[in-house]
Design a protein around this motif. Sequence first.
Motif, mmCIF file in Angstrom:
data_model
loop_
_atom_site.group_PDB
_atom_site.id
_atom_site.type_symbol
_atom_site.label_atom_id
_atom_site.label_comp_id
_atom_site.label_asym_id
_atom_site.label_seq_id
_atom_site.Cartn_x
_atom_site.Cartn_y
_atom_site.Cartn_z
ATOM 1 N N MET A 20 -89.061 -102.738 72.779
ATOM 2 C CA MET A 20 -88.689 -102.935 74.185
ATOM 3 C C MET A 20 -87.759 -104.123 74.406
ATOM 4 N N PRO A 21 -88.059 -105.333 73.873
ATOM 5 C CA PRO A 21 -87.132 -106.457 74.119
ATOM 6 C C PRO A 21 -85.725 -106.189 73.584
ATOM 7 N N TYR A 22 -85.614 -105.529 72.445
ATOM 8 C CA TYR A 22 -84.296 -105.215 71.897
ATOM 9 C C TYR A 22 -83.551 -104.254 72.831
ATOM 10 N N MET A 23 -84.264 -103.231 73.331
ATOM 11 C CA MET A 23 -83.618 -102.264 74.211
ATOM 12 C C MET A 23 -83.187 -102.916 75.523
ATOM 13 N N MET A 24 -84.054 -103.763 76.080
ATOM 14 C CA MET A 24 -83.684 -104.430 77.329
ATOM 15 C C MET A 24 -82.462 -105.316 77.124
ATOM 16 N N ALA A 25 -82.430 -106.050 76.023
ATOM 17 C CA ALA A 25 -81.257 -106.877 75.736
ATOM 18 C C ALA A 25 -80.021 -106.014 75.524
ATOM 19 N N ASP A 39 -79.240 -101.401 84.239
ATOM 20 C CA ASP A 39 -80.483 -100.784 84.686
ATOM 21 C C ASP A 39 -81.583 -101.165 83.708
ATOM 22 N N LEU A 40 -82.384 -102.174 84.051
ATOM 23 C CA LEU A 40 -83.418 -102.661 83.141
ATOM 24 C C LEU A 40 -84.613 -101.734 83.075
ATOM 25 N N LEU A 41 -84.626 -100.657 83.893
ATOM 26 C CA LEU A 41 -85.689 -99.663 83.736
ATOM 27 C C LEU A 41 -85.430 -98.774 82.532
ATOM 28 N N MET A 42 -84.287 -98.950 81.944
ATOM 29 C CA MET A 42 -83.939 -98.327 80.666
ATOM 30 C C MET A 42 -84.033 -96.799 80.697
ATOM 31 N N GLN A 45 -80.792 -93.984 76.642
ATOM 32 C CA GLN A 45 -79.464 -94.376 76.213
ATOM 33 C C GLN A 45 -79.436 -94.362 74.690
ATOM 34 N N VAL A 46 -78.957 -93.273 74.158
ATOM 35 C CA VAL A 46 -78.947 -93.108 72.706
ATOM 36 C C VAL A 46 -78.060 -94.154 72.057
ATOM 37 N N GLY A 47 -76.951 -94.462 72.716
ATOM 38 C CA GLY A 47 -76.031 -95.441 72.138
ATOM 39 C C GLY A 47 -76.661 -96.807 72.004
ATOM 40 N N VAL A 48 -77.379 -97.240 73.038
ATOM 41 C CA VAL A 48 -78.042 -98.537 72.974
ATOM 42 C C VAL A 48 -79.127 -98.528 71.900
ATOM 43 N N PHE A 49 -79.860 -97.423 71.825
ATOM 44 C CA PHE A 49 -80.921 -97.308 70.818
ATOM 45 C C PHE A 49 -80.354 -97.454 69.413
ATOM 46 N N LEU A 50 -79.251 -96.763 69.147
ATOM 47 C CA LEU A 50 -78.647 -96.849 67.809
ATOM 48 C C LEU A 50 -78.024 -98.222 67.568
ATOM 49 N N ALA A 51 -77.543 -98.852 68.633
ATOM 50 C CA ALA A 51 -76.874 -100.145 68.464
ATOM 51 C C ALA A 51 -77.849 -101.265 68.152
ATOM 52 N N VAL A 52 -79.087 -101.169 68.655
ATOM 53 C CA VAL A 52 -80.024 -102.274 68.437
ATOM 54 C C VAL A 52 -80.736 -102.175 67.095
ATOM 55 N N LEU A 53 -80.664 -101.026 66.418
ATOM 56 C CA LEU A 53 -81.369 -100.895 65.136
ATOM 57 C C LEU A 53 -80.862 -101.881 64.079
ATOM 58 N N PRO A 54 -79.536 -102.117 63.957
ATOM 59 C CA PRO A 54 -79.110 -103.163 63.005
ATOM 60 C C PRO A 54 -79.647 -104.548 63.368
ATOM 61 N N VAL A 55 -79.767 -104.837 64.662
ATOM 62 C CA VAL A 55 -80.330 -106.128 65.070
ATOM 63 C C VAL A 55 -81.799 -106.211 64.650
#
Length: 417
Positions: A20-25, A39-42, A45-55
Amino acid sequence: MRRNLPRRWACLILGGALLMPYMMAGVLVAGVWRGVSPDLLMPIQVGVFLAVLPVVAVTGLFLPVRALEVNAAQGLLGARVEPPPRQARRSWQERRRTAAWFTLHLAVGGLVSGFTLAVVPFTAFTLALPFIGEPMPVMGLTAEPGWPSLLWAAAGVAVLALLVAGAAGAGALLAALAPPLLGPTPAERLAAAEEHARTLAERNRLARELHDSVGHALSVVTLQAAAAGRVLDRDPATARTALAAIEQSARAALEDLDHVLGVLREDHRQSRHESRHEDGEAGEEARRAPQATLADLGALVAASGAEVQQEVGDLSGVPAVVSREAYRILQEALTNAIRHGRGPVRLAAAVQGDDLRLEVSNPGTGRDGGRGRGGGRGGRGVAGMRERVRLLRGDLRAGPDESGWTVSVRLPLRSTP
């Protein structure tokens, strides 16, 4: 599988909560980047999900999440993860494995958590449609009363069954991958095996020293007690000397026994993970207890009570390891001479070139021909001496010669045991 499903599902929800914190960020950064209000209710968003995995993977490389994940895998997934050994520094192999597991846990857990949040309310809504009795919008369509609403309810149950099957499969996948990713790495297993070998070697050394020390003390006590009994009436001074030798030998053996038992007791406490810091200090103190060396030869001879002719050269340059083992060899050889020989004992120790030369001899072979049992000649005592000499890469000769029985030893001064 059914019994583990609730706990495994909880582990997946835990992974989603950690994501959750990674997705919100990620949503916040994406909104700022695009210049729109995030939109912090999230929403999905597939793009955000894939983007935070390396983090997430980078976080697993550097944060100490391994212990948390091991506990979660053992307690929630029911996986049998071998506890990794404690190490002062983390290896990159362990970091990569932990990062891979952490990323997998959060990614799969995030997907299962998202579907859980979506499917459970959807199924509950479709199950309520037959009881509403009026048209209701569902996913852009209109659910009419009657059979259409029943079909929507059946679809909701089917989707929920798929979710349960998916959660069960995801939990089983994580449970299967937990041991290889969270368990000890090959380097950690090798380090643990080396530590175990060192522990066994230390215990074997302690057992040899205890055998030599107690065997020597018992031989001296037996000899001196017999001598004191024979001369007690006619020569009280000699009897007192014999009793003093008994006291000194018994005290030395008791100190060695106390030292060995203290070390073994400390090892037992550490194996049970009790008070690791205090136990470590106590164990280190026990291992730092003074060990006899060639500098203690005079006390050894005096405690034996036997007539010993000493020919000892300058032994100050003998390395500590060689000095300790040489003392034990001489102690065992002197014990054998007292127990099985007769007459004065000759003890010689000197440095000759790059070697330490030891020799113990006395006339006669005693009533059992030098074959004594246990610690006697040819028994465990000679075998113990031979083992010590072999570890130091030296030579030993024990047997009868023209002077009676002789134990002759050569120990290289620069040998690595």
